[in-house]
Enzyme design. Sequence first.
Site, PDB file in Angstrom:
ATOM      1  N   LYS A 221      39.963  34.671  45.164  1.00  0.00           N
ATOM      2  CA  LYS A 221      38.425  34.750  45.843  1.00  0.00           C
ATOM      3  C   LYS A 221      38.153  36.180  45.436  1.00  0.00           C
ATOM      4  CE  LYS A 221      38.167  31.415  49.316  1.00  0.00           C
ATOM      5  NZ  LYS A 221      38.070  31.097  50.681  1.00  0.00           N
ATOM      6  N   ARG A 255      45.779  26.810  50.282  1.00  0.00           N
ATOM      7  CA  ARG A 255      44.832  26.310  49.700  1.00  0.00           C
ATOM      8  C   ARG A 255      44.893  27.154  48.324  1.00  0.00           C
ATOM      9  NH1 ARG A 255      39.579  26.035  48.069  1.00  0.00           N
ATOM     10  NH2 ARG A 255      38.464  24.097  47.534  1.00  0.00           N
TER      11      ARG A 255
END
Length: 286
Positions: A221, A255
Amino acid sequence: MLRLGRREFGTHEPVIMAIVNRTPDSFYDRGATFRDEPALARVEQAVAEGAAIIDIGGVKAGPGEEVTAEEEARRTVGFVAEVRRRFPDVVISVDTWRAEVGEAVCGAGADLLNDAWGGVDPGLAEVAARYRVGLVCTHAGGAEPRTRPHRIEYDDVMADILDVTVGLAERALALGVPRESIMIDPGHDFGKNTRHSLEATRRLDEMVATGWPVLVSLSNKDFVGETLDRPVKERVVGTLATTAVSAWLGAQVYRVHEVAETRQVLDMVSAIAGHRAPAVARRGLA
């Protein structure tokens, strides 16, 4: 105990959720699993490498071309049914914020609805309750789906995360979602700047202390990229470092894009914490 689909996971059992994007424009794989056969091959590989959950998404999180609910369902529903047929024991999650899509994928065999946008459609939790499937309750800072944060501020970011996620979890429970199938997620990058996401990681134990299982979505991210000043394809090391810290602080579900590498990190942290024995133990014993 965390119960999803046919699977049960113990309190100290780390769980990997592998990302399979059915989108042509995902930020990381740029559409590598948009077509069915590469996507199914990705599922097979992820399961072989240790993923217990497959998270299927039909709309990329960031801004881009509009994807209607009908198109999102077209990308995901048939694929969910095929994964269910080929992998009867895997937990199937669908990353959606729309109740009508949730309804369709649950009818096709999904076990979990991953609501990354913080309950923006309150009907999604009602779908989870009706089908008795799991639900991920995420903090998104009140952001609208597929928007980026702009100069967002919090008096106390973790206090806001706890208020929102626990509130969503309690609402889901009241609606009839099984308690053992509800998770909370701090929502790294969603409605947050990099400092917010770092603080959320640093204080993750406060989420764990609520008693709800904690899911983290850290993989490659922007907060990792900005912290280390690395482009998307060079964020794996930073992601794995953040994964190790999150595991030590008690998060349970991860995840991820890189399943095999994450599995090793989680197994190592679990062994250091005393929750898992070494795979082999020969040193000093022979």
